[in-house]
Design an enzyme around this catalytic site. Sequence first.
Site, short mmCIF file in Angstrom:
data_model
loop_
_atom_site.label_atom_id
_atom_site.label_comp_id
_atom_site.label_asym_id
_atom_site.label_seq_id
_atom_site.Cartn_x
_atom_site.Cartn_y
_atom_site.Cartn_z
N GLY A 52 -2.13 5.89 -4.31
CA GLY A 52 -2.42 4.47 -4.53
C GLY A 52 -3.11 3.85 -3.33
O GLY A 52 -2.50 3.11 -2.55
N SER A 58 -2.47 -0.57 2.75
CA SER A 58 -1.43 0.30 3.32
C SER A 58 -2.04 1.51 4.03
O SER A 58 -1.46 2.02 4.99
CB SER A 58 -0.45 0.75 2.24
OG SER A 58 -1.13 1.17 1.08
N ASP A 77 -6.49 8.21 -4.98
CA ASP A 77 -6.71 7.14 -5.98
C ASP A 77 -7.94 7.50 -6.81
O ASP A 77 -8.90 8.05 -6.27
CB ASP A 77 -6.95 5.79 -5.28
CG ASP A 77 -6.61 4.58 -6.15
OD1 ASP A 77 -7.11 4.50 -7.29
OD2 ASP A 77 -5.85 3.72 -5.68
N GLY A 81 -8.26 1.45 -10.80
CA GLY A 81 -7.22 0.44 -10.99
C GLY A 81 -6.12 0.89 -11.93
O GLY A 81 -6.35 1.71 -12.83
N SER A 130 -4.05 11.51 -9.58
CA SER A 130 -3.01 12.07 -8.73
C SER A 130 -2.45 13.41 -9.22
O SER A 130 -2.37 14.36 -8.41
CB SER A 130 -1.89 11.02 -8.59
OG SER A 130 -0.74 11.55 -8.07
N ASP A 147 2.83 4.81 -4.45
CA ASP A 147 2.43 3.44 -4.78
C ASP A 147 1.22 3.47 -5.72
O ASP A 147 0.28 2.70 -5.59
CB ASP A 147 2.09 2.67 -3.49
CG ASP A 147 2.02 1.16 -3.72
OD1 ASP A 147 2.56 0.67 -4.73
OD2 ASP A 147 1.43 0.47 -2.87
N HIS A 150 2.34 2.34 -12.03
CA HIS A 150 3.74 1.92 -12.08
C HIS A 150 4.38 2.10 -13.45
O HIS A 150 5.44 1.53 -13.72
CB HIS A 150 3.85 0.45 -11.63
CG HIS A 150 3.73 0.29 -10.13
ND1 HIS A 150 2.98 1.13 -9.34
CD2 HIS A 150 4.29 -0.60 -9.28
CE1 HIS A 150 3.07 0.75 -8.08
NE2 HIS A 150 3.87 -0.31 -8.01
N ASP A 176 7.77 -0.95 -4.60
CA ASP A 176 8.07 -1.71 -5.81
C ASP A 176 9.32 -1.21 -6.52
O ASP A 176 9.33 -1.05 -7.75
CB ASP A 176 6.86 -1.74 -6.76
CG ASP A 176 5.69 -2.51 -6.15
OD1 ASP A 176 5.94 -3.48 -5.40
OD2 ASP A 176 4.53 -2.14 -6.41
C1 SAM Z 1 -0.55 -0.97 -6.41
S1 SAM Z 1 -2.12 -0.25 -6.12
C2 SAM Z 1 -1.91 0.47 -4.52
C3 SAM Z 1 -1.79 -0.55 -3.43
C4 SAM Z 1 -1.96 -0.03 -2.03
N1 SAM Z 1 -1.03 1.02 -1.71
C5 SAM Z 1 -1.81 -1.17 -1.04
O1 SAM Z 1 -0.73 -1.33 -0.47
O2 SAM Z 1 -2.75 -1.94 -0.86
C6 SAM Z 1 -2.09 1.15 -7.18
C7 SAM Z 1 -3.31 2.04 -7.14
O3 SAM Z 1 -2.98 3.27 -7.80
C8 SAM Z 1 -4.11 3.77 -8.46
N2 SAM Z 1 -3.65 4.69 -9.51
C9 SAM Z 1 -2.91 4.37 -10.59
N3 SAM Z 1 -2.65 5.48 -11.30
C10 SAM Z 1 -3.25 6.51 -10.66
C11 SAM Z 1 -3.35 7.91 -10.90
N4 SAM Z 1 -2.76 8.48 -11.95
N5 SAM Z 1 -4.05 8.67 -10.04
C12 SAM Z 1 -4.67 8.10 -8.97
N6 SAM Z 1 -4.61 6.79 -8.68
C13 SAM Z 1 -3.90 6.00 -9.51
C14 SAM Z 1 -4.85 2.55 -8.96
O4 SAM Z 1 -6.21 2.82 -9.15
C15 SAM Z 1 -4.55 1.51 -7.85
O5 SAM Z 1 -5.63 1.40 -6.95
#
Ligand code: SAM
Length: 217
Positions: A52, A58, A77, A81, A130, A147, A150, A176
């Site tokens: 994430g 982060s 990532d 999104g 991921s 992260d 979710h 979270d």
């Molecule tokens: C809550 S944000 C991360 C926030 C970041 N860690 C921060 O603190 O600024 C969640 C991220 O996870 C990515 N994401 C969601 N599912 C994913 C997956 N299956 N594989 C890769 N990235 C994923 C989304 O694209 C998004 O950018």
Amino acid sequence: MSDLLLSAEPAPEVLAAFEEATGFMPVDEGLALYAAAVEAARTTGLPVLEIGTYCGRSAILLAAAAVEAGTVALTVDHHRGSEEQQPGWEYHDPTLVDPEVGLMDTLPRFRRALHAAGLEEHVVALVGRSPRIAALWGRPLGLVFIDGGHTDEHATGDYEGWVPHLAPEGLLVVHDVFPDPADGGQAPYRVYLRALAEGFEEVSVTGSLRVLRRSAR
Ligand SMILES: C[S@@+](CC[C@H](N)C(=O)[O-])C[C@H]1O[C@@H](n2cnc3c(N)ncnc32)[C@H](O)[C@@H]1O
């Protein structure tokens, strides 16, 4: 709870870059993440990894922690999104849509943030889904920070994909985590409970950020 001392603090300019970056993580949780990353990287001598990246908020702290411990930060990532960041949803930011393809693209904002923080050299960005990257991964990690998506599917996939790569005494950080459903979605909380049931020891609790340690065996 463990008596492990998580006390390292980022330099003021790192903290300023974190606060400047687009994202949702509050400062107290960021400080706890940074301290955990320094601790894990120093203890194990291994890279730290987050699932994430989003816009790098982060990742800035993980990169700075990696510098401190002489290692590197990895961040995963697909940059399209999560569900809740899509148009029409609560966490959508229209400035993150690529007008040419009409989809979210957080990669340029992430790259700018890491460049501005002077930490580009200390981060390896892994762009893709991921579970796909986890399935290809073959190296031990000192810290895994979950992260990403979710939903149960994504949070569980991140746990099952990456925890096998976490070294003994490595740290697992989950963001979270909301025990009360009124505060937020339950998938990260379920991952946290599973980690405890599978032998992880709680090291610290800061807001919704939980730091857990894998046993030495
Ligand atoms: C809550 S944000 C991360 C926030 C970041 N860690 C921060 O603190 O600024 C969640 C991220 O996870 C990515 N994401 C969601 N599912 C994913 C997956 N299956 N594989 C890769 N990235 C994923 C989304 O694209 C998004 O950018």
